[in-house]
Design a protein around this motif. Structure first.
Motif, PDB file in Angstrom:
ATOM      1  N   GLY A  70       0.913  -0.890  -0.324  1.00  0.00           N
ATOM      2  CA  GLY A  70      -0.051   0.365  -0.010  1.00  0.00           C
ATOM      3  C   GLY A  70       0.909   1.351   0.086  1.00  0.00           C
ATOM      4  N   ARG A  71       2.139   1.541   0.038  1.00  0.00           N
ATOM      5  CA  ARG A  71       2.845   2.486   0.683  1.00  0.00           C
ATOM      6  C   ARG A  71       3.768   2.140  -0.195  1.00  0.00           C
ATOM      7  NH1 ARG A  71       4.433   0.251   5.498  1.00  0.00           N
ATOM      8  NH2 ARG A  71       6.501  -0.692   4.895  1.00  0.00           N
ATOM      9  N   LEU A  72       3.951   1.917  -0.974  1.00  0.00           N
ATOM     10  CA  LEU A  72       4.748   1.453  -2.791  1.00  0.00           C
ATOM     11  C   LEU A  72       3.939   2.226  -3.501  1.00  0.00           C
ATOM     12  CD1 LEU A  72       6.700  -1.645  -2.767  1.00  0.00           C
ATOM     13  CD2 LEU A  72       7.056   0.708  -2.241  1.00  0.00           C
ATOM     14  N   VAL A  73       2.667   2.049  -3.427  1.00  0.00           N
ATOM     15  CA  VAL A  73       1.460   2.258  -4.180  1.00  0.00           C
ATOM     16  C   VAL A  73       0.993   3.475  -4.032  1.00  0.00           C
ATOM     17  CG1 VAL A  73      -1.819   2.173  -4.783  1.00  0.00           C
ATOM     18  CG2 VAL A  73       0.281  -0.401  -4.618  1.00  0.00           C
ATOM     19  N   CYS A  74       0.423   4.524  -3.171  1.00  0.00           N
ATOM     20  CA  CYS A  74       0.727   5.642  -2.741  1.00  0.00           C
ATOM     21  C   CYS A  74       1.911   6.431  -3.078  1.00  0.00           C
ATOM     22  CB  CYS A  74       0.167   5.718  -1.106  1.00  0.00           C
ATOM     23  SG  CYS A  74      -0.847   4.951  -0.585  1.00  0.00           S
ATOM     24  N   ARG A  75       3.201   5.556  -2.818  1.00  0.00           N
ATOM     25  CA  ARG A  75       3.949   6.921  -3.247  1.00  0.00           C
ATOM     26  C   ARG A  75       4.299   6.618  -5.248  1.00  0.00           C
ATOM     27  NH1 ARG A  75       9.484   2.960  -1.905  1.00  0.00           N
ATOM     28  NH2 ARG A  75      10.561   4.614  -3.768  1.00  0.00           N
ATOM     29  N   GLY A  80       3.607  10.125 -10.016  1.00  0.00           N
ATOM     30  CA  GLY A  80       2.818  10.388 -10.681  1.00  0.00           C
ATOM     31  C   GLY A  80       1.836  11.628 -11.112  1.00  0.00           C
ATOM     32  N   LEU A  81       1.255  11.766 -10.049  1.00  0.00           N
ATOM     33  CA  LEU A  81       1.074  12.901  -9.716  1.00  0.00           C
ATOM     34  C   LEU A  81       1.815  14.900 -10.286  1.00  0.00           C
ATOM     35  CD1 LEU A  81      -2.575  11.977  -7.114  1.00  0.00           C
ATOM     36  CD2 LEU A  81      -1.822  13.110 -10.195  1.00  0.00           C
ATOM     37  N   THR A  82       3.034  13.948  -9.290  1.00  0.00           N
ATOM     38  CA  THR A  82       3.820  15.076  -8.908  1.00  0.00           C
ATOM     39  C   THR A  82       4.730  14.562 -10.870  1.00  0.00           C
ATOM     40  OG1 THR A  82       4.494  14.364  -7.285  1.00  0.00           O
ATOM     41  CG2 THR A  82       6.792  15.438  -8.450  1.00  0.00           C
ATOM     42  N   LEU A  83       4.762  14.147 -11.647  1.00  0.00           N
ATOM     43  CA  LEU A  83       5.328  14.016 -12.839  1.00  0.00           C
ATOM     44  C   LEU A  83       4.357  14.772 -13.835  1.00  0.00           C
ATOM     45  CD1 LEU A  83       6.796  11.018 -13.304  1.00  0.00           C
ATOM     46  CD2 LEU A  83       8.470  12.745 -13.322  1.00  0.00           C
ATOM     47  N   ILE A  84       2.816  14.571 -13.425  1.00  0.00           N
ATOM     48  CA  ILE A  84       1.816  15.305 -14.388  1.00  0.00           C
ATOM     49  C   ILE A  84       2.189  16.600 -13.713  1.00  0.00           C
ATOM     50  CG2 ILE A  84      -0.542  16.300 -14.553  1.00  0.00           C
ATOM     51  CD1 ILE A  84      -0.963  12.742 -13.688  1.00  0.00           C
ATOM     52  N   VAL A  85       2.316  16.956 -12.966  1.00  0.00           N
ATOM     53  CA  VAL A  85       2.210  18.557 -12.188  1.00  0.00           C
ATOM     54  C   VAL A  85       3.373  19.300 -12.871  1.00  0.00           C
ATOM     55  CG1 VAL A  85       1.849  20.041 -10.475  1.00  0.00           C
ATOM     56  CG2 VAL A  85       0.907  18.034 -10.733  1.00  0.00           C
ATOM     57  N   CYS A  86       4.316  19.377 -12.782  1.00  0.00           N
ATOM     58  CA  CYS A  86       5.975  19.430 -12.941  1.00  0.00           C
ATOM     59  C   CYS A  86       5.798  19.582 -15.264  1.00  0.00           C
ATOM     60  CB  CYS A  86       6.759  18.085 -12.656  1.00  0.00           C
ATOM     61  SG  CYS A  86       7.477  18.519 -11.399  1.00  0.00           S
ATOM     62  N   GLY A  87       4.811  18.408 -15.271  1.00  0.00           N
ATOM     63  CA  GLY A  87       4.608  18.386 -17.157  1.00  0.00           C
ATOM     64  C   GLY A  87       3.840  19.425 -17.229  1.00  0.00           C
ATOM     65  N   ILE A  88       3.017  19.979 -16.920  1.00  0.00           N
ATOM     66  CA  ILE A  88       2.053  21.398 -17.248  1.00  0.00           C
ATOM     67  C   ILE A  88       3.199  21.950 -16.460  1.00  0.00           C
ATOM     68  CG2 ILE A  88       0.144  22.205 -15.916  1.00  0.00           C
ATOM     69  CD1 ILE A  88      -1.171  19.834 -15.424  1.00  0.00           C
ATOM     70  N   PHE A  89       4.226  22.292 -15.368  1.00  0.00           N
ATOM     71  CA  PHE A  89       4.717  23.468 -14.949  1.00  0.00           C
ATOM     72  C   PHE A  89       5.647  23.629 -16.183  1.00  0.00           C
ATOM     73  CE2 PHE A  89       8.087  25.092 -12.247  1.00  0.00           C
ATOM     74  CZ  PHE A  89       7.405  26.372 -11.574  1.00  0.00           C
ATOM     75  N   LEU A  90       6.303  23.250 -16.424  1.00  0.00           N
ATOM     76  CA  LEU A  90       6.785  23.062 -17.527  1.00  0.00           C
ATOM     77  C   LEU A  90       6.640  23.251 -19.251  1.00  0.00           C
ATOM     78  CD1 LEU A  90       9.558  19.514 -17.101  1.00  0.00           C
ATOM     79  CD2 LEU A  90      10.144  22.149 -16.826  1.00  0.00           C
ATOM     80  N   TRP A  91       5.215  22.652 -19.072  1.00  0.00           N
ATOM     81  CA  TRP A  91       4.502  23.348 -20.976  1.00  0.00           C
ATOM     82  C   TRP A  91       4.282  25.009 -20.672  1.00  0.00           C
ATOM     83  CZ3 TRP A  91      -1.162  23.764 -21.503  1.00  0.00           C
ATOM     84  CH2 TRP A  91      -1.599  23.900 -22.668  1.00  0.00           C
ATOM     85  N   ALA A 130      10.813  12.530  -9.306  1.00  0.00           N
ATOM     86  CA  ALA A 130       9.678  12.042  -9.251  1.00  0.00           C
ATOM     87  C   ALA A 130      10.358  10.826 -10.063  1.00  0.00           C
ATOM     88  CB  ALA A 130       8.435  12.971  -9.646  1.00  0.00           C
ATOM     89  N   LEU A 131      10.460  11.056 -10.997  1.00  0.00           N
ATOM     90  CA  LEU A 131      10.643   9.642 -11.934  1.00  0.00           C
ATOM     91  C   LEU A 131      11.744   8.388 -11.283  1.00  0.00           C
ATOM     92  CD1 LEU A 131      10.231   8.049 -14.610  1.00  0.00           C
ATOM     93  CD2 LEU A 131      11.671   9.200 -15.701  1.00  0.00           C
ATOM     94  N   THR A 132      12.599   9.105 -10.714  1.00  0.00           N
ATOM     95  CA  THR A 132      13.609   7.948  -9.975  1.00  0.00           C
ATOM     96  C   THR A 132      12.942   7.418  -8.813  1.00  0.00           C
ATOM     97  OG1 THR A 132      15.394   9.665 -10.729  1.00  0.00           O
ATOM     98  CG2 THR A 132      15.588   7.915  -8.462  1.00  0.00           C
ATOM     99  N   ASP A 133      11.861   7.997  -8.069  1.00  0.00           N
ATOM    100  CA  ASP A 133      11.089   7.160  -7.309  1.00  0.00           C
ATOM    101  C   ASP A 133      10.193   6.538  -7.481  1.00  0.00           C
ATOM    102  OD1 ASP A 133      10.897   7.467  -3.796  1.00  0.00           O
ATOM    103  OD2 ASP A 133       9.144   8.525  -4.293  1.00  0.00           O
ATOM    104  N   VAL A 134       9.557   6.994  -8.734  1.00  0.00           N
ATOM    105  CA  VAL A 134       8.365   5.689  -9.295  1.00  0.00           C
ATOM    106  C   VAL A 134      10.039   3.964  -9.650  1.00  0.00           C
ATOM    107  CG1 VAL A 134       7.081   5.516 -11.110  1.00  0.00           C
ATOM    108  CG2 VAL A 134       6.831   7.566 -10.411  1.00  0.00           C
TER     109      VAL A 134
END
Length: 156
Positions: A70-75, A80-91, A130-134
């Protein structure tokens, strides 16, 4: 080290400017613009450093009570949400940085794109972390606590 140098430069510029204005009725004309630019870089690079150290504010009371999987799924979901937000931010940040490289600041003449470049660098850095942690979570590897974790409360 870079963050400490930026902060020291900001303090020196602002303090010198205040002293010169009050004592000699003059000042360092470029002080305000350089301090603002350094503050932007300090803030954005600081966000990357804090994420690397796991110091961003988080609510992990429920996550800590979950079993290992469960902890791994939450991570993975969180990263994943962090990557999406970073993508929007970079866009948004990348076109601003490119567009404003041709616009010079009024006093220093530095390209205004350097201010937006701080956001680009931070977005890339945060995405890489974030990608490294995923990838570590998908391999089932828990993050290793650093020596600094003993000194600072997580999320504080």
């Amino acid at each position: 080290m870079l963050l400490a140098l930026a902060l020291a430069t900001m303090v020196l510029l602002v303090f010198s400017n205040v002293v010169l204005r009050y004592l000699f009725d003059s000042g360092i004309v470029v002080s305000e613009e350089l301090s603002r630019l350094l503050f932007l870089w300090l803030t954005f690079l600081g966000a990357v450093v804090v994420l690397r150290r796991g110091g961003h504010l988080g609510f992990d009371t429920l996550v800590r009570m979950l079993p290992y999987r469960g902890r791994l799924v939450c991570r993975v979901v969180s990263d994943g949400l962090t990557l999406i937000v970073c993508g929007i931010f970079l866009w948004g940040a990348w076109p601003q940085a490119v567009t404003n490289m041709d616009n010079a600041s009024p006093v220093s003449g530095l390209p205004l794109g350097w201010a937006y470049a701080a956001a680009v660098v931070a977005g890339i850095g945060l995405s890489m972390l974030a990608l490294t942690d995923v990838l570590l979570a998908l391999r089932g590897i828990e993050p290793t606590p650093s020596k600094e974790d003993d000194l600072v409360e997580p999320g504080a």
